[in-house]
Motif scaffolding. Structure first.
Motif, PDB file in Angstrom:
ATOM      1  N   MET A 260       0.773  -0.898   0.246  1.00  0.00           N
ATOM      2  CA  MET A 260       0.073   0.145  -0.215  1.00  0.00           C
ATOM      3  C   MET A 260       0.682   1.475  -0.108  1.00  0.00           C
ATOM      4  SD  MET A 260      -1.583   2.682   2.059  1.00  0.00           S
ATOM      5  CE  MET A 260      -1.154   1.803   3.528  1.00  0.00           C
ATOM      6  N   VAL A 261       2.205   1.112   0.626  1.00  0.00           N
ATOM      7  CA  VAL A 261       2.851   2.159   1.100  1.00  0.00           C
ATOM      8  C   VAL A 261       3.287   2.507  -0.079  1.00  0.00           C
ATOM      9  CG1 VAL A 261       4.841   3.677   2.047  1.00  0.00           C
ATOM     10  CG2 VAL A 261       3.211   2.789   3.334  1.00  0.00           C
ATOM     11  N   SER A 262       3.774   1.557  -0.857  1.00  0.00           N
ATOM     12  CA  SER A 262       4.556   1.233  -1.945  1.00  0.00           C
ATOM     13  C   SER A 262       4.148   2.201  -3.292  1.00  0.00           C
ATOM     14  CB  SER A 262       5.250   0.256  -2.205  1.00  0.00           C
ATOM     15  OG  SER A 262       5.797   0.041  -3.898  1.00  0.00           O
ATOM     16  N   ASN A 263       2.476   1.728  -3.584  1.00  0.00           N
ATOM     17  CA  ASN A 263       1.423   2.177  -4.729  1.00  0.00           C
ATOM     18  C   ASN A 263       0.646   3.337  -4.424  1.00  0.00           C
ATOM     19  OD1 ASN A 263       2.242  -0.119  -5.845  1.00  0.00           O
ATOM     20  ND2 ASN A 263      -0.525  -1.244  -4.614  1.00  0.00           N
ATOM     21  N   VAL A 264       1.084   3.781  -3.297  1.00  0.00           N
ATOM     22  CA  VAL A 264       0.692   5.108  -3.025  1.00  0.00           C
ATOM     23  C   VAL A 264       1.490   6.264  -3.158  1.00  0.00           C
ATOM     24  CG1 VAL A 264       0.105   7.230  -1.387  1.00  0.00           C
ATOM     25  CG2 VAL A 264      -0.784   4.626  -1.406  1.00  0.00           C
ATOM     26  N   ILE A 265       2.585   5.582  -3.129  1.00  0.00           N
ATOM     27  CA  ILE A 265       4.007   6.839  -3.009  1.00  0.00           C
ATOM     28  C   ILE A 265       4.026   6.802  -4.699  1.00  0.00           C
ATOM     29  CG2 ILE A 265       6.887   7.454  -3.037  1.00  0.00           C
ATOM     30  CD1 ILE A 265       6.365   6.146  -0.067  1.00  0.00           C
ATOM     31  N   LEU A 266       3.943   5.493  -5.458  1.00  0.00           N
ATOM     32  CA  LEU A 266       4.635   5.571  -6.831  1.00  0.00           C
ATOM     33  C   LEU A 266       3.685   6.929  -7.605  1.00  0.00           C
ATOM     34  CD1 LEU A 266       5.512   4.962  -9.989  1.00  0.00           C
ATOM     35  CD2 LEU A 266       4.172   2.004  -8.894  1.00  0.00           C
ATOM     36  N   ALA A 267       1.912   6.250  -7.331  1.00  0.00           N
ATOM     37  CA  ALA A 267       1.410   6.879  -7.490  1.00  0.00           C
ATOM     38  C   ALA A 267       0.985   8.829  -7.480  1.00  0.00           C
ATOM     39  CB  ALA A 267      -0.458   7.303  -7.045  1.00  0.00           C
ATOM     40  N   VAL A 268       1.613   8.837  -6.565  1.00  0.00           N
ATOM     41  CA  VAL A 268       2.086  10.265  -6.234  1.00  0.00           C
ATOM     42  C   VAL A 268       3.128  11.517  -6.797  1.00  0.00           C
ATOM     43  CG1 VAL A 268       2.423  11.763  -4.065  1.00  0.00           C
ATOM     44  CG2 VAL A 268       1.307  10.844  -4.291  1.00  0.00           C
ATOM     45  N   LEU A 269       4.066   9.972  -6.956  1.00  0.00           N
ATOM     46  CA  LEU A 269       5.494  10.881  -7.498  1.00  0.00           C
ATOM     47  C   LEU A 269       5.025  10.395  -9.576  1.00  0.00           C
ATOM     48  CD1 LEU A 269       8.379   8.983  -6.032  1.00  0.00           C
ATOM     49  CD2 LEU A 269       8.024  10.895  -5.718  1.00  0.00           C
ATOM     50  N   TRP A 270       4.386   9.745 -10.367  1.00  0.00           N
ATOM     51  CA  TRP A 270       4.076   9.596 -11.154  1.00  0.00           C
ATOM     52  C   TRP A 270       3.686  10.689 -11.306  1.00  0.00           C
ATOM     53  CZ3 TRP A 270      -0.484   5.706 -13.526  1.00  0.00           C
ATOM     54  CH2 TRP A 270       0.874   5.728 -14.767  1.00  0.00           C
ATOM     55  N   LEU A 271       2.028  10.834 -11.149  1.00  0.00           N
ATOM     56  CA  LEU A 271       1.140  12.469 -11.379  1.00  0.00           C
ATOM     57  C   LEU A 271       2.325  14.044 -10.642  1.00  0.00           C
ATOM     58  CD1 LEU A 271      -1.894  11.740  -9.072  1.00  0.00           C
ATOM     59  CD2 LEU A 271      -1.302  11.981 -11.989  1.00  0.00           C
ATOM     60  N   LEU A 272       3.379  13.627 -10.125  1.00  0.00           N
ATOM     61  CA  LEU A 272       4.299  15.281  -9.698  1.00  0.00           C
ATOM     62  C   LEU A 272       4.934  15.160 -11.214  1.00  0.00           C
ATOM     63  CD1 LEU A 272       5.496  17.152  -8.034  1.00  0.00           C
ATOM     64  CD2 LEU A 272       5.948  15.662  -6.828  1.00  0.00           C
ATOM     65  N   PHE A 273       5.668  13.893 -11.666  1.00  0.00           N
ATOM     66  CA  PHE A 273       6.406  13.889 -12.241  1.00  0.00           C
ATOM     67  C   PHE A 273       6.203  14.619 -13.695  1.00  0.00           C
ATOM     68  CE2 PHE A 273      10.178  10.994 -10.027  1.00  0.00           C
ATOM     69  CZ  PHE A 273      10.316  11.640  -8.922  1.00  0.00           C
ATOM     70  N   THR A 274       4.746  13.679 -14.296  1.00  0.00           N
ATOM     71  CA  THR A 274       4.169  14.163 -14.825  1.00  0.00           C
ATOM     72  C   THR A 274       3.828  15.522 -15.369  1.00  0.00           C
ATOM     73  OG1 THR A 274       3.807  12.474 -15.526  1.00  0.00           O
ATOM     74  CG2 THR A 274       2.402  13.131 -16.437  1.00  0.00           C
ATOM     75  N   TRP A 275       3.776  16.511 -14.313  1.00  0.00           N
ATOM     76  CA  TRP A 275       2.830  17.246 -14.529  1.00  0.00           C
ATOM     77  C   TRP A 275       4.014  19.145 -14.561  1.00  0.00           C
ATOM     78  CZ3 TRP A 275       4.276  21.722 -10.184  1.00  0.00           C
ATOM     79  CH2 TRP A 275       3.224  22.084 -10.009  1.00  0.00           C
ATOM     80  N   LEU A 276       5.599  18.024 -13.535  1.00  0.00           N
ATOM     81  CA  LEU A 276       6.412  19.078 -13.814  1.00  0.00           C
ATOM     82  C   LEU A 276       6.616  19.543 -15.209  1.00  0.00           C
ATOM     83  CD1 LEU A 276       8.099  17.790 -10.596  1.00  0.00           C
ATOM     84  CD2 LEU A 276       6.743  20.457 -11.449  1.00  0.00           C
ATOM     85  N   ALA A 277       6.784  17.892 -15.735  1.00  0.00           N
ATOM     86  CA  ALA A 277       7.243  17.761 -16.988  1.00  0.00           C
ATOM     87  C   ALA A 277       6.519  18.416 -18.126  1.00  0.00           C
ATOM     88  CB  ALA A 277       7.365  16.526 -18.051  1.00  0.00           C
ATOM     89  N   TRP A 278       5.193  18.745 -17.496  1.00  0.00           N
ATOM     90  CA  TRP A 278       4.155  18.997 -18.779  1.00  0.00           C
ATOM     91  C   TRP A 278       4.287  20.367 -18.194  1.00  0.00           C
ATOM     92  CZ3 TRP A 278       0.056  22.676 -16.917  1.00  0.00           C
ATOM     93  CH2 TRP A 278      -1.006  22.909 -17.987  1.00  0.00           C
ATOM     94  N   ARG A 279       4.493  21.208 -16.687  1.00  0.00           N
ATOM     95  CA  ARG A 279       4.601  22.827 -17.392  1.00  0.00           C
ATOM     96  C   ARG A 279       5.780  23.238 -17.623  1.00  0.00           C
ATOM     97  NH1 ARG A 279       5.774  24.615 -10.711  1.00  0.00           N
ATOM     98  NH2 ARG A 279       8.059  24.025 -11.155  1.00  0.00           N
ATOM     99  N   ALA A 280       7.443  22.579 -17.578  1.00  0.00           N
ATOM    100  CA  ALA A 280       8.583  22.758 -17.792  1.00  0.00           C
ATOM    101  C   ALA A 280       8.154  22.681 -19.912  1.00  0.00           C
ATOM    102  CB  ALA A 280       9.808  21.218 -17.851  1.00  0.00           C
TER     103      ALA A 280
END
Length: 221
Positions: free
Chosen positions: A111-131
């Motif tokens: 559970m902890v791994s899946n939640v961290i993975l989902a958060v980082l996936w969303l964050l990295f993608t948003w930062l890539a889009w914003r850049a």
């Protein structure tokens, strides 16, 4: 042809298409019993279907996005496919994955791994889009590589799952085996590739600098 200089493109595309062709169809039938992950939580199945469908879009479009020949030859389509990757791939898949990751039937470690993975996936993608929107293309590339790494980490997750089963099958009680395998596979599946990608990103500028210095040095005869 230029694309032939990137020999990883073809094999990666083949693996991704084969993986989607194997993983997606059971979730298009509407039959809860055909789901490869079962849970007693009512909304789990529809959210799982949403996650699998949109994650399939994400992983296919991601391979297209990192293809150097496609980016160079069709920049307008690169931008269009990028929007599909973000808005019809990662974001709906990541948000649904965040919920089903929290409600996973495979225990707190997974559970902890899946939640961290989902958060980082969303964050990295948003930062890539914003850049990209800010035309900061060097930063866009770095964040996109990290986002890509997490997108395709589902492939290495399966490999680690098999290895964990082989290592634990005779050592862990049968009732505890699924949680143990899932806990190992979920963490190693994305942490190891992400560390490798970060190492590569940090190594690349040093490698380019070394090449530039070498080219500037006079040749002794």
């Amino acid at each position: 042809m230029t694309w032939l200089r990137k020999p990883w493109v073809g094999p990666l595309a083949f693996v991704v298409v084969a993986f989607v062709a194997f993983s997606l169809p059971p979730y298009l039938t509407g039959d809860r019993a055909s789901a490869r992950v079962q849970s007693d939580w009512g909304p789990h199945y529809p959210l799982l279907v949403v996650h699998v469908v949109f994650a399939s879009i994400a992983i296919i479009t991601c391979v297209v996005q990192i293809w150097p020949w496609f980016r160079g030859r069709f920049p307008a389509w690169h931008r269009r496919v990028g929007r599909v990757y973000v808005w019809a791939g990662v974001f709906p898949a990541g948000l649904s994955g965040l919920v089903i990751g929290w409600m996973t039937p495979f225990g707190p470690v997974a559970m902890v791994s899946n939640v961290i993975l989902a958060v980082l996936w969303l964050l990295f993608t948003w930062l890539a889009w914003r850049a990209a929107r800010r035309r900061q293309f060097r930063d866009h590339r770095k964040w996109m590589i990290r986002s890509f790494t997490l997108t395709v980490s589902i492939l290495t997750n399966r490999i680690w799952g098999v290895l964990a089963f082989m290592a634990l099958a005779d050592r862990v009680p049968e009732a505890e085996l699924p949680n143990a395998i899932s806990g190992i596979a979920t963490w190693t599946g994305w942490v190891v590739p992400l560390l490798i990608s970060q190492w590569w990103l940090e190594r690349e500028p040093r490698r380019k600098t070394a090449v530039a210095v070498e080219q500037r040095e006079p040749v002794s005869v």
